[in-house]
Design an enzyme around this catalytic site. Structure first.
Site, short mmCIF file in Angstrom:
data_model
loop_
_atom_site.label_atom_id
_atom_site.label_comp_id
_atom_site.label_asym_id
_atom_site.label_seq_id
_atom_site.Cartn_x
_atom_site.Cartn_y
_atom_site.Cartn_z
N ASP A 5 0.88 -1.17 0.00
CA ASP A 5 0.00 0.00 0.00
C ASP A 5 0.91 1.22 0.00
O ASP A 5 1.59 1.49 0.99
CB ASP A 5 -0.90 -0.04 1.24
N GLY A 7 1.71 5.11 -0.04
CA GLY A 7 1.16 6.41 0.29
C GLY A 7 2.10 7.52 -0.13
O GLY A 7 3.00 7.33 -0.95
N TYR A 11 6.14 3.14 1.51
CA TYR A 11 5.65 1.88 0.98
C TYR A 11 5.32 1.02 2.20
O TYR A 11 6.20 0.75 3.01
CB TYR A 11 6.74 1.15 0.19
N ASP A 74 -6.98 3.71 -1.52
CA ASP A 74 -6.78 3.07 -0.23
C ASP A 74 -8.10 3.01 0.56
O ASP A 74 -8.39 2.01 1.22
CB ASP A 74 -5.68 3.77 0.58
#
Length: 202
Positions: A5, A7, A11, A74
Protein backbone atom coordinates in the site's frame (compact mmCIF):
# COMPACT_ATOMS: atom_id res chain seq x y z
CA UNK A 1 2.12 -13.12 -1.58
CA UNK A 2 3.68 -9.67 -1.19
CA UNK A 3 1.24 -6.78 -0.90
CA UNK A 4 2.07 -3.08 -0.85
CA UNK A 5 0.00 0.00 0.00
CA UNK A 6 1.89 3.05 -1.28
CA UNK A 7 1.16 6.41 0.29
CA UNK A 8 2.74 9.84 0.09
CA UNK A 9 5.54 9.03 2.53
CA UNK A 10 5.98 5.25 2.61
CA UNK A 11 5.65 1.88 0.98
CA UNK A 12 3.68 -0.27 3.44
CA UNK A 13 4.32 -3.96 2.76
CA UNK A 14 2.60 -7.09 4.02
CA UNK A 15 4.36 -10.44 3.64
CA UNK A 16 2.30 -13.30 5.10
CA UNK A 17 1.31 -11.71 8.43
CA UNK A 18 4.38 -9.49 8.83
CA UNK A 19 4.17 -5.83 7.82
CA UNK A 20 6.98 -3.32 7.32
CA UNK A 21 7.52 0.08 5.77
CA UNK A 22 10.05 1.71 3.46
CA UNK A 23 10.54 5.42 2.91
CA UNK A 24 9.25 6.67 -0.45
CA UNK A 25 12.24 8.98 -0.95
CA UNK A 26 14.96 6.39 -0.40
CA UNK A 27 13.44 3.03 -1.38
CA UNK A 28 14.30 1.56 -4.80
CA UNK A 29 11.35 -0.58 -5.92
CA UNK A 30 13.42 -2.21 -8.67
CA UNK A 31 15.38 -4.08 -5.96
CA UNK A 32 12.31 -6.23 -5.25
CA UNK A 33 12.36 -9.30 -7.48
CA UNK A 34 9.20 -11.02 -6.18
CA UNK A 35 5.78 -10.27 -7.63
CA UNK A 36 4.18 -7.41 -5.72
CA UNK A 37 0.46 -6.62 -5.78
CA UNK A 38 0.07 -2.94 -4.95
CA UNK A 39 -2.17 0.09 -4.75
CA UNK A 40 -0.89 3.65 -4.75
CA UNK A 41 -2.03 7.21 -4.10
CA UNK A 42 1.42 8.53 -5.05
CA UNK A 43 1.49 9.61 -8.69
CA UNK A 44 5.28 9.96 -8.81
CA UNK A 45 5.73 6.39 -7.61
CA UNK A 46 3.09 5.19 -10.09
CA UNK A 47 5.22 6.46 -12.98
CA UNK A 48 8.33 4.63 -11.78
CA UNK A 49 6.47 1.35 -11.25
CA UNK A 50 4.98 1.17 -14.73
CA UNK A 51 8.30 -0.14 -16.06
CA UNK A 52 8.54 -2.93 -13.47
CA UNK A 53 6.74 -6.04 -14.71
CA UNK A 54 6.67 -7.73 -11.29
CA UNK A 55 4.71 -4.85 -9.73
CA UNK A 56 0.99 -5.37 -10.40
CA UNK A 57 -1.43 -2.50 -9.82
CA UNK A 58 -4.58 -4.23 -8.57
CA UNK A 59 -6.59 -0.99 -8.46
CA UNK A 60 -7.25 -1.58 -12.17
CA UNK A 61 -9.31 -4.63 -11.13
CA UNK A 62 -11.42 -2.70 -8.63
CA UNK A 63 -15.01 -1.75 -9.51
CA UNK A 64 -14.57 1.95 -8.86
CA UNK A 65 -18.10 2.72 -10.05
CA UNK A 66 -19.26 1.67 -6.56
CA UNK A 67 -17.47 4.69 -5.10
CA UNK A 68 -16.79 8.21 -6.38
CA UNK A 69 -14.33 9.47 -8.95
CA UNK A 70 -11.88 11.37 -6.74
CA UNK A 71 -11.91 8.91 -3.84
CA UNK A 72 -8.54 7.50 -2.78
CA UNK A 73 -7.95 3.89 -3.76
CA UNK A 74 -6.78 3.07 -0.23
CA UNK A 75 -10.22 4.05 1.12
CA UNK A 76 -11.93 1.95 -1.54
CA UNK A 77 -9.75 -1.03 -0.72
CA UNK A 78 -10.49 -0.78 3.01
CA UNK A 79 -14.20 -0.79 2.20
CA UNK A 80 -13.73 -3.88 0.05
CA UNK A 81 -12.71 -5.71 3.24
CA UNK A 82 -16.09 -5.33 4.97
CA UNK A 83 -19.77 -5.87 4.22
CA UNK A 84 -20.95 -3.28 6.70
CA UNK A 85 -19.64 -0.82 9.25
CA UNK A 86 -17.99 2.57 9.58
CA UNK A 87 -14.27 2.83 8.90
CA UNK A 88 -12.21 5.55 10.53
CA UNK A 89 -8.75 5.71 8.96
CA UNK A 90 -6.55 7.86 11.19
CA UNK A 91 -3.60 8.90 9.06
CA UNK A 92 -2.27 12.23 7.81
CA UNK A 93 -5.94 12.97 7.21
CA UNK A 94 -8.82 11.21 8.93
CA UNK A 95 -11.28 9.58 6.57
CA UNK A 96 -14.60 8.19 7.69
CA UNK A 97 -16.56 5.90 5.36
CA UNK A 98 -19.88 4.11 5.81
CA UNK A 99 -20.85 0.81 4.17
CA UNK A 100 -24.19 -0.86 4.81
CA UNK A 101 -25.24 -4.26 3.45
CA UNK A 102 -22.39 -4.23 0.95
CA UNK A 103 -23.19 -0.74 -0.39
CA UNK A 104 -21.00 2.34 0.12
CA UNK A 105 -23.19 5.13 1.53
CA UNK A 106 -20.61 7.92 1.60
CA UNK A 107 -18.01 9.43 3.87
CA UNK A 108 -16.07 12.51 4.86
CA UNK A 109 -12.54 13.76 5.42
CA UNK A 110 -11.35 15.39 8.66
CA UNK A 111 -7.97 16.95 9.50
CA UNK A 112 -5.38 14.56 10.93
CA UNK A 113 -3.75 15.03 14.32
CA UNK A 114 -0.62 16.78 13.06
CA UNK A 115 -2.50 19.18 10.79
CA UNK A 116 -5.03 20.15 13.42
CA UNK A 117 -2.40 20.51 16.14
CA UNK A 118 -0.37 22.85 13.94
CA UNK A 119 -3.45 24.92 13.13
CA UNK A 120 -3.98 25.65 16.83
CA UNK A 121 -0.32 26.59 17.22
CA UNK A 122 -0.67 28.97 14.27
CA UNK A 123 -3.47 30.77 16.07
CA UNK A 124 -1.39 31.29 19.21
CA UNK A 125 1.62 29.75 20.93
CA UNK A 126 -0.62 29.60 24.02
CA UNK A 127 -2.58 26.86 22.22
CA UNK A 128 0.45 24.64 21.56
CA UNK A 129 -0.83 21.55 23.37
CA UNK A 130 -0.85 17.86 22.55
CA UNK A 131 -4.33 16.36 22.31
CA UNK A 132 -5.50 14.55 25.45
CA UNK A 133 -6.98 11.21 24.38
CA UNK A 134 -7.85 10.38 27.98
CA UNK A 135 -10.42 13.18 28.01
CA UNK A 136 -14.00 12.54 29.09
CA UNK A 137 -16.13 13.93 26.26
CA UNK A 138 -19.29 13.83 28.36
CA UNK A 139 -18.57 17.18 30.06
CA UNK A 140 -17.29 20.59 28.97
CA UNK A 141 -13.56 21.18 29.66
CA UNK A 142 -12.10 23.61 32.18
CA UNK A 143 -8.52 23.85 30.89
CA UNK A 144 -6.94 24.82 27.58
CA UNK A 145 -5.55 21.43 26.61
CA UNK A 146 -8.88 19.71 27.08
CA UNK A 147 -10.74 22.59 25.43
CA UNK A 148 -8.66 22.12 22.27
CA UNK A 149 -9.05 18.35 22.45
CA UNK A 150 -12.80 18.57 22.97
CA UNK A 151 -13.22 20.99 20.07
CA UNK A 152 -11.34 18.63 17.78
CA UNK A 153 -12.69 15.26 18.91
CA UNK A 154 -16.28 15.82 20.03
CA UNK A 155 -17.65 16.70 16.59
CA UNK A 156 -15.90 13.72 15.04
CA UNK A 157 -17.06 11.43 17.84
CA UNK A 158 -20.69 12.49 17.62
CA UNK A 159 -20.84 12.12 13.84
CA UNK A 160 -19.27 8.66 13.87
CA UNK A 161 -21.44 7.42 16.75
CA UNK A 162 -24.64 8.77 15.15
CA UNK A 163 -24.53 6.00 12.53
CA UNK A 164 -24.89 3.30 15.22
CA UNK A 165 -22.73 0.81 13.35
CA UNK A 166 -19.67 -1.26 14.10
CA UNK A 167 -16.61 1.02 14.07
CA UNK A 168 -13.33 -0.19 12.57
CA UNK A 169 -10.22 1.89 13.25
CA UNK A 170 -7.17 1.72 11.01
CA UNK A 171 -4.19 3.93 10.14
CA UNK A 172 -1.17 5.08 12.08
CA UNK A 173 -3.10 6.80 14.88
CA UNK A 174 -5.79 4.12 15.23
CA UNK A 175 -4.71 3.10 18.74
CA UNK A 176 -5.01 6.67 19.98
CA UNK A 177 -8.55 6.96 18.63
CA UNK A 178 -9.39 3.63 20.27
CA UNK A 179 -9.20 5.48 23.58
CA UNK A 180 -12.12 7.64 22.43
CA UNK A 181 -14.07 5.01 20.49
CA UNK A 182 -13.96 2.39 23.21
CA UNK A 183 -16.28 -0.09 21.47
CA UNK A 184 -14.37 0.06 18.17
CA UNK A 185 -11.98 -2.59 16.92
CA UNK A 186 -8.55 -1.78 15.53
CA UNK A 187 -7.53 -3.47 12.29
CA UNK A 188 -4.13 -2.36 11.04
CA UNK A 189 -4.36 -4.67 8.01
CA UNK A 190 -7.79 -3.60 6.78
CA UNK A 191 -6.53 -2.25 3.44
CA UNK A 192 -4.54 -5.43 2.88
CA UNK A 193 -7.63 -7.54 3.58
CA UNK A 194 -9.48 -5.61 0.90
CA UNK A 195 -6.58 -6.13 -1.49
CA UNK A 196 -6.64 -9.88 -0.84
CA UNK A 197 -10.36 -9.98 -1.58
CA UNK A 198 -9.87 -8.20 -4.91
CA UNK A 199 -6.95 -10.48 -5.83
CA UNK A 200 -9.03 -13.57 -5.04
CA UNK A 201 -11.48 -12.49 -7.75
CA UNK A 202 -8.81 -12.13 -10.45
Amino acid sequence: MLLCDIGNTSYHFLSQSESFKKDVKSFDASEVKHKVYYISVNKDVDISLKNLANWVDISTHLDKAKYYETMGVDRMMALEAIEGGIILDAGSAITVDVKRDGVFEGGFIYPGLKTMSESYKNISSALAYEFNFDIDLRGLPKNSQDAITYGYLKTLYCEVMSHKMEIILTGGDANLFAKIFKEARVDEHLVFKGMKRVISDL
